[in-house]
Design a protein around this motif. Structure first.
Motif, PDB file in Angstrom:
ATOM      1  N   ALA A 164       7.079   3.719  -1.034  1.00 22.80           N
ATOM      2  CA  ALA A 164       6.307   2.575  -1.529  1.00 22.80           C
ATOM      3  C   ALA A 164       5.692   1.795  -0.371  1.00 22.80           C
ATOM      4  CB  ALA A 164       7.192   1.671  -2.361  1.00 22.80           C
ATOM      5  N   SER A 165       6.413   1.653   0.721  1.00 23.61           N
ATOM      6  CA  SER A 165       5.903   0.929   1.887  1.00 23.61           C
ATOM      7  C   SER A 165       4.712   1.661   2.495  1.00 23.61           C
ATOM      8  CB  SER A 165       7.009   0.749   2.932  1.00 23.61           C
ATOM      9  OG  SER A 165       8.062  -0.030   2.417  1.00 23.61           O
ATOM     10  N   LEU A 166       4.785   2.982   2.566  1.00 21.17           N
ATOM     11  CA  LEU A 166       3.669   3.769   3.076  1.00 21.17           C
ATOM     12  C   LEU A 166       2.426   3.624   2.201  1.00 21.17           C
ATOM     13  CD1 LEU A 166       5.504   7.037   4.210  1.00 21.17           C
ATOM     14  CD2 LEU A 166       4.386   5.329   5.683  1.00 21.17           C
ATOM     15  N   ARG A 167       2.655   3.630   0.876  1.00 22.00           N
ATOM     16  CA  ARG A 167       1.518   3.447  -0.044  1.00 22.00           C
ATOM     17  C   ARG A 167       0.894   2.080   0.158  1.00 22.00           C
ATOM     18  NH1 ARG A 167       5.079   5.944  -3.729  1.00 22.00           N
ATOM     19  NH2 ARG A 167       5.586   3.920  -4.638  1.00 22.00           N
ATOM     20  N   HIS A 168       1.728   1.063   0.381  1.00 21.89           N
ATOM     21  CA  HIS A 168       1.217  -0.299   0.574  1.00 21.89           C
ATOM     22  C   HIS A 168       0.388  -0.379   1.865  1.00 21.89           C
ATOM     23  CE1 HIS A 168       1.234  -4.676   0.037  1.00 21.89           C
ATOM     24  NE2 HIS A 168       1.415  -4.747   1.342  1.00 21.89           N
ATOM     25  N   LEU A 169       0.816   0.298   2.929  1.00 21.25           N
ATOM     26  CA  LEU A 169       0.095   0.269   4.198  1.00 21.25           C
ATOM     27  C   LEU A 169      -1.255   0.956   4.109  1.00 21.25           C
ATOM     28  CD1 LEU A 169       3.030   1.006   6.680  1.00 21.25           C
ATOM     29  CD2 LEU A 169       1.768  -1.149   6.440  1.00 21.25           C
ATOM     30  N   ARG A 170      -1.364   1.943   3.230  1.00 22.84           N
ATOM     31  CA  ARG A 170      -2.615   2.704   3.111  1.00 22.84           C
ATOM     32  C   ARG A 170      -3.684   2.001   2.291  1.00 22.84           C
ATOM     33  NH1 ARG A 170       0.617   8.297   1.789  1.00 22.84           N
ATOM     34  NH2 ARG A 170       1.219   8.784   3.947  1.00 22.84           N
ATOM     35  N   ARG A 171      -3.310   0.924   1.611  1.00 16.57           N
ATOM     36  CA  ARG A 171      -4.299   0.231   0.770  1.00 16.57           C
ATOM     37  C   ARG A 171      -5.349  -0.472   1.620  1.00 16.57           C
ATOM     38  NH1 ARG A 171       0.002  -2.630  -3.445  1.00 16.57           N
ATOM     39  NH2 ARG A 171       0.663  -0.713  -4.454  1.00 16.57           N
TER      40      ARG A 171
END
Length: 303
Positions: free
Chosen positions: A296-303
């Motif tokens: 989830a943290s990786l997805r948040h960083l990619r936004r």
């Protein structure tokens, strides 16, 4: 002496407060007093309250947070039951009548909790109707731990004597201060959850106090600390009930913190609750949350 003392803390919500008060004044049950605590507002709140001077008791304090504001009203309340209403929420005409029905039907329980209808725009409440009364009764609040319904102070009526006995709300500026109060009321005799009809329109907006990431973290951390220190009632015999409720909140908030870009706070709560989760135990969360959080943290960083 009124039966209900309606307690409304407010801070810089003049426009919304006007709508909240209007929903109070349309109640079918009229055996109440209204106490509004102005928590140091700097907008037009004073003008709004002046227009209702004959129907509202106004208390004022410097800005100290809604917990302290509610406690000030508890000190001055004259009713048998205190009912809490946030200054951005709305009642339906049958709200107090529904609380009263539960109180009469179940022998004056210490705590009665209703169910909310969430909304962003007021027109979204138009379909809400007065459904037939349905409620569940428990020996006390902790006995309701297995049931996963939403719990919040904006939908509770509490015997005033019980509120004063447990000391009211914490003065800390944290989210979930209402859950802390419910834990301290945990063994007071009689708890009723009203499933229907819905009794509160719960307004969702960006300025809702429940949306503060840091305060949500602090609120759950405070509950874990209070439990660890033995400050909640029920002793060892009721520990599992308390942990069931506290850890349900931890699991919700750690996911929410992660999704909103604060995995550091989520990790802190995960670490602090690790022993309690092992005690219950909750293996799915213990083993599943770390990899879910990283993804989830990786997805948040990619936004």
């Amino acid at each position: 002496m009124p039966f209900f003392s309606i307690i409304i803390p407010t801070y810089n919500r003049a426009r919304l407060l006007e709508r909240t008060l209007a929903s109070v004044f349309t109640q079918e049950c009229t055996d109440y007093e209204v106490l509004v605590v102005d928590d140091g507002s700097t907008d037009d709140t004073e003008d709004v309250l002046a227009r209702h001077s004959g129907r509202v008791r106004v208390l004022r304090q410097r800005n100290q947070g809604q917990g302290v504001a509610r406690n000030l009203a508890i000190q001055h309340a004259a009713g048998t039951y205190a009912v809490f209403l946030d200054s951005d929420d709305l009642w339906f005409p049958w709200t107090l009548t529904t609380y009263l029905q539960a109180i009469d039907m179940y022998g004056s329980p210490s705590v009665v909790m209703g169910t909310v209808a969430s909304f962003g725009r007021e027109e979204e409440l138009a379909p809400v109707g007065r459904e037939p009364f349905r409620a569940w009764a428990f020996t006390d609040y902790l006995a309701s731990a297995p049931e996963p319904f939403i719990r919040t102070a904006c939908v509770i009526a509490v015997r005033l004597e019980a509120l004063r006995r447990v000391g009211g709300f914490t003065a800390r500026r944290i989210a979930s201060e209402d859950h802390d109060l419910l834990f301290r009321l945990g063994t007071e005799p009689g708890f009723v959850w009203i499933q229907a009809p819905l009794v509160v329109g719960y307004r969702q907006h960006d300025h809702s106090s429940s949306r503060s990431l840091e305060q949500s973290h602090q609120g759950l951390r405070f509950q874990l600390e209070q439990e660890q220190a033995g400050h909640y009632p029920g002793g060892a015999a009721r520990r599992r009930d308390r942990l069931t409720l506290i850890l349900r909140g931890v699991r919700h908030v750690t996911r929410w913190l992660t999704e909103h870009g604060r995995p550091d706070l989520a990790v802190d709560l995960y670490r602090r609750s690790l022993g309690a989760h092992l005690e219950v135990p909750r293996w799915r969360y213990l083993l599943g949350f770390p990899p879910w959080m990283m993804a989830a943290s990786l997805r948040h960083l990619r936004r």
